[in-house]
Design a protein around this motif. Structure first.
Motif, PDB file in Angstrom:
ATOM      1  N   MET A 192       0.842  -1.197   0.000  1.00  0.00           N
ATOM      2  CA  MET A 192       0.000   0.000   0.000  1.00  0.00           C
ATOM      3  C   MET A 192       0.878   1.247   0.000  1.00  0.00           C
ATOM      4  N   ASP A 193       0.542   2.191  -0.849  1.00  0.00           N
ATOM      5  CA  ASP A 193       1.308   3.438  -0.917  1.00  0.00           C
ATOM      6  C   ASP A 193       1.278   4.169   0.430  1.00  0.00           C
ATOM      7  N   HIS A 194       2.480   4.477   0.933  1.00  0.00           N
ATOM      8  CA  HIS A 194       2.585   5.203   2.202  1.00  0.00           C
ATOM      9  C   HIS A 194       3.451   6.443   1.986  1.00  0.00           C
ATOM     10  N   TRP A 195       3.370   6.968   0.739  1.00  0.00           N
ATOM     11  CA  TRP A 195       4.166   8.141   0.356  1.00  0.00           C
ATOM     12  C   TRP A 195       3.281   9.367   0.145  1.00  0.00           C
ATOM     13  N   GLN A 196       2.257   9.204  -0.702  1.00  0.00           N
ATOM     14  CA  GLN A 196       1.407  10.346  -1.040  1.00  0.00           C
ATOM     15  C   GLN A 196       0.429  10.657   0.095  1.00  0.00           C
ATOM     16  N   GLN A 197       0.407  11.919   0.523  1.00  0.00           N
ATOM     17  CA  GLN A 197      -0.502  12.356   1.583  1.00  0.00           C
ATOM     18  C   GLN A 197      -1.838  12.752   0.962  1.00  0.00           C
ATOM     19  N   ARG A 198      -2.919  12.110   1.407  1.00  0.00           N
ATOM     20  CA  ARG A 198      -4.244  12.382   0.828  1.00  0.00           C
ATOM     21  C   ARG A 198      -5.198  12.884   1.906  1.00  0.00           C
ATOM     22  N   PHE A 199      -6.294  13.466   1.452  1.00  0.00           N
ATOM     23  CA  PHE A 199      -7.328  13.966   2.355  1.00  0.00           C
ATOM     24  C   PHE A 199      -8.678  13.435   1.869  1.00  0.00           C
ATOM     25  N   PRO A 200      -8.985  12.158   2.196  1.00  0.00           N
ATOM     26  CA  PRO A 200     -10.208  11.548   1.652  1.00  0.00           C
ATOM     27  C   PRO A 200     -11.443  12.356   2.047  1.00  0.00           C
ATOM     28  N   THR A 201     -12.305  12.590   1.074  1.00  0.00           N
ATOM     29  CA  THR A 201     -13.434  13.498   1.257  1.00  0.00           C
ATOM     30  C   THR A 201     -14.716  12.808   0.813  1.00  0.00           C
ATOM     31  N   ASN A 202     -15.720  12.866   1.685  1.00  0.00           N
ATOM     32  CA  ASN A 202     -16.987  12.193   1.423  1.00  0.00           C
ATOM     33  C   ASN A 202     -17.804  12.998   0.408  1.00  0.00           C
ATOM     34  N   VAL A 203     -18.335  12.303  -0.612  1.00  0.00           N
ATOM     35  CA  VAL A 203     -19.120  13.003  -1.644  1.00  0.00           C
ATOM     36  C   VAL A 203     -20.347  13.708  -1.056  1.00  0.00           C
ATOM     37  N   LYS A 204     -20.890  13.192   0.043  1.00  0.00           N
ATOM     38  CA  LYS A 204     -22.033  13.865   0.675  1.00  0.00           C
ATOM     39  C   LYS A 204     -21.640  15.266   1.144  1.00  0.00           C
ATOM     40  N   ASP A 205     -20.413  15.379   1.649  1.00  0.00           N
ATOM     41  CA  ASP A 205     -19.943  16.676   2.139  1.00  0.00           C
ATOM     42  C   ASP A 205     -19.733  17.653   0.977  1.00  0.00           C
ATOM     43  N   VAL A 206     -19.174  17.158  -0.129  1.00  0.00           N
ATOM     44  CA  VAL A 206     -18.982  18.014  -1.312  1.00  0.00           C
ATOM     45  C   VAL A 206     -20.342  18.448  -1.864  1.00  0.00           C
ATOM     46  N   TYR A 238      -2.038   3.624   2.656  1.00  0.00           N
ATOM     47  CA  TYR A 238      -1.788   2.617   3.689  1.00  0.00           C
ATOM     48  C   TYR A 238      -2.593   2.939   4.953  1.00  0.00           C
ATOM     49  N   GLU A 239      -2.557   4.218   5.352  1.00  0.00           N
ATOM     50  CA  GLU A 239      -3.288   4.618   6.567  1.00  0.00           C
ATOM     51  C   GLU A 239      -4.799   4.518   6.377  1.00  0.00           C
ATOM     52  N   MET A 240      -5.274   4.821   5.170  1.00  0.00           N
ATOM     53  CA  MET A 240      -6.710   4.648   4.888  1.00  0.00           C
ATOM     54  C   MET A 240      -7.096   3.173   4.991  1.00  0.00           C
ATOM     55  N   ALA A 241      -6.249   2.317   4.409  1.00  0.00           N
ATOM     56  CA  ALA A 241      -6.535   0.872   4.435  1.00  0.00           C
ATOM     57  C   ALA A 241      -6.587   0.369   5.880  1.00  0.00           C
ATOM     58  N   CYS A 242      -5.662   0.845   6.720  1.00  0.00           N
ATOM     59  CA  CYS A 242      -5.668   0.450   8.141  1.00  0.00           C
ATOM     60  C   CYS A 242      -6.923   0.971   8.846  1.00  0.00           C
ATOM     61  N   ALA A 243      -7.333   2.194   8.502  1.00  0.00           N
ATOM     62  CA  ALA A 243      -8.545   2.772   9.103  1.00  0.00           C
ATOM     63  C   ALA A 243      -9.785   1.990   8.666  1.00  0.00           C
ATOM     64  N   ILE A 244      -9.797   1.530   7.406  1.00  0.00           N
ATOM     65  CA  ILE A 244     -10.913   0.717   6.910  1.00  0.00           C
ATOM     66  C   ILE A 244     -10.954  -0.607   7.675  1.00  0.00           C
ATOM     67  N   ALA A 245      -9.786  -1.229   7.846  1.00  0.00           N
ATOM     68  CA  ALA A 245      -9.710  -2.488   8.613  1.00  0.00           C
ATOM     69  C   ALA A 245     -10.243  -2.266  10.023  1.00  0.00           C
ATOM     70  N   ASP A 246      -9.799  -1.169  10.631  1.00  0.00           N
ATOM     71  CA  ASP A 246     -10.209  -0.829  11.999  1.00  0.00           C
ATOM     72  C   ASP A 246     -11.729  -0.625  12.075  1.00  0.00           C
ATOM     73  N   ALA A 247     -12.299   0.050  11.068  1.00  0.00           N
ATOM     74  CA  ALA A 247     -13.734   0.352  11.061  1.00  0.00           C
ATOM     75  C   ALA A 247     -14.574  -0.927  11.035  1.00  0.00           C
ATOM     76  N   PHE A 248     -14.017  -1.986  10.448  1.00  0.00           N
ATOM     77  CA  PHE A 248     -14.767  -3.249  10.338  1.00  0.00           C
ATOM     78  C   PHE A 248     -14.183  -4.360  11.219  1.00  0.00           C
ATOM     79  N   ASN A 249     -13.318  -3.986  12.179  1.00  0.00           N
ATOM     80  CA  ASN A 249     -12.703  -4.990  13.066  1.00  0.00           C
ATOM     81  C   ASN A 249     -11.974  -6.082  12.290  1.00  0.00           C
ATOM     82  N   LEU A 250     -11.298  -5.709  11.214  1.00  0.00           N
ATOM     83  CA  LEU A 250     -10.572  -6.673  10.384  1.00  0.00           C
ATOM     84  C   LEU A 250      -9.069  -6.555  10.666  1.00  0.00           C
ATOM     85  N   PRO A 251      -8.309  -7.631  10.444  1.00  0.00           N
ATOM     86  CA  PRO A 251      -6.867  -7.537  10.655  1.00  0.00           C
ATOM     87  C   PRO A 251      -6.208  -6.630   9.603  1.00  0.00           C
ATOM     88  N   SER A 252      -5.090  -6.007   9.983  1.00  0.00           N
ATOM     89  CA  SER A 252      -4.377  -5.149   9.030  1.00  0.00           C
ATOM     90  C   SER A 252      -2.896  -5.506   8.922  1.00  0.00           C
TER      91      SER A 252
END
Length: 313
Positions: A192-206, A238-252
């Motif tokens: 998982m890419d752990h280089w590019q810094q992103r700011f994931p944004t929910n389409v509902k908010d936009v 990478y951090e998003m993927a870990c947060a997704i795992a955390d949100a669903f109680n899945l291993p990361s």
């Protein structure tokens, strides 16, 4: 009995896409008369319009007479833009210029959706007044689109936003949700890419920002020019993927952070964080916490149904 048709009319391009669906829903649920148009996936819900067909665009705008047009349609996949530059330029630039002209013809307020990729990512956070310097062809076509709409229609708002996620029809619809399978199938390791810094944004908010901008504009004609909106949680993929795992109680533990800059595909800015204070000072905006938003978005794609029953029932 008479059906109460709201007097405020909005036309949404790209209404079949991830952002367009959310924008359509937001306006529709807040008592606007909303018409969405799309191309490949339009029927039966939306009008089928090819935005490259100038006559069709002219006709729908003159028939519907919208007060507001939210232009969500674009080729937004950087690697596709690199491989199909002419088609991308037609949609992102030429069609946008024409739409701006037609909007001016009926006095409609145009909201043109742009991207954080107009910046090179070397000196964040970026204000609306900072000089763009896109690294890839996608960013260049969206910047050319910005210039084209503002040249053809001074009464335009350019809204730059970063990577989006939300209620997807397919996981591939968003660069955020597409990671879910790699997260769920923990029997094989995933880089998982752990280089590019992103700011994931929910389409509902936009979508809420688009509606609030439109409603403010109905009261105040000075609402125009360039604006930024973004989620405020900084994460690599990478951090998003870990947060997704955390949100669903899945291993990361099978997710592997890769800290080198990617060598394949279109160049990406390292950190194109957008400064959103201009909209915030207007009292515009909303932000859904990433874990809450991603759980709501990915819930239907969860493979392990047993887990669903224990957590949600």
């Amino acid at each position: 009995e008479d059906v109460d048709v709201p007097s405020r009319r909005v036309l949404i391009t790209g209404a079949t896409g991830l952002l367009g669906r959310a924008v359509f829903k937001e306006f529709h649920e807040n008592h606007w008369n909303a018409v969405g148009c799309g191309y490949r996936r339009a029927q039966p819900r939306f009008e089928q319009i090819n935005l490259l067909d100038a006559i069709a665009v002219h006709d729908i705008i003159h028939e519907f007479q919208p007060h507001v047009i939210v232009h969500c349609a674009a080729e937004r996949r950087p690697d596709v833009v690199e491989s199909q530059p002419d088609a991308a330029s037609q949609l992102n630039v030429a069609a946008s210029a024409n739409l701006a002209k037609e909007a001016a013809g009926v006095g409609a307020f145009l909201v043109y959706i742009s991207t954080d990729y107009v910046f090179d990512g070397t000196s964040p956070p970026y204000k609306e007044t900072d000089v763009p310097n896109p690294l890839n062809l996608y960013g260049k076509t969206k910047l050319e689109g910005e210039k084209a709409v503002l040249e053809n229609n001074e009464e335009t708002a350019v809204l730059r936003i970063p990577v989006l996620y939300g209620e997807v029809e397919r996981l591939e619809e968003s660069a955020v949700t597409v990671m879910f399978d790699k997260v769920q199938f923990s029997n094989k390791s995933a880089n998982m890419d752990h280089w590019q810094q992103r700011f994931p944004t929910n389409v509902k908010d936009v979508a809420a920002v688009c509606r609030q901008l439109a409603e403010k504009r109905m009261l105040d004609p000075s609402i125009k020019g360039t604006f930024h909106w973004s989620g405020n949680e900084q994460m690599t993929k990478y951090e998003m993927a870990c947060a997704i795992a955390d949100a669903f109680n899945l291993p990361s533990s099978h997710l592997r952070p890769i800290t080198d800059s990617p060598v394949v595909g279109a160049l990406r800015p390292k950190n194109a964080q957008l400064d959103c204070s201009k909209l915030e000072m207007l009292g515009i905006g909303q932000r859904t916490p990433f874990r809450a938003g991603i759980r709501e978005s990915l819930w239907p794609f969860l493979v392990d149904k047993r887990w669903r029953q224990t957590v949600f029932h």
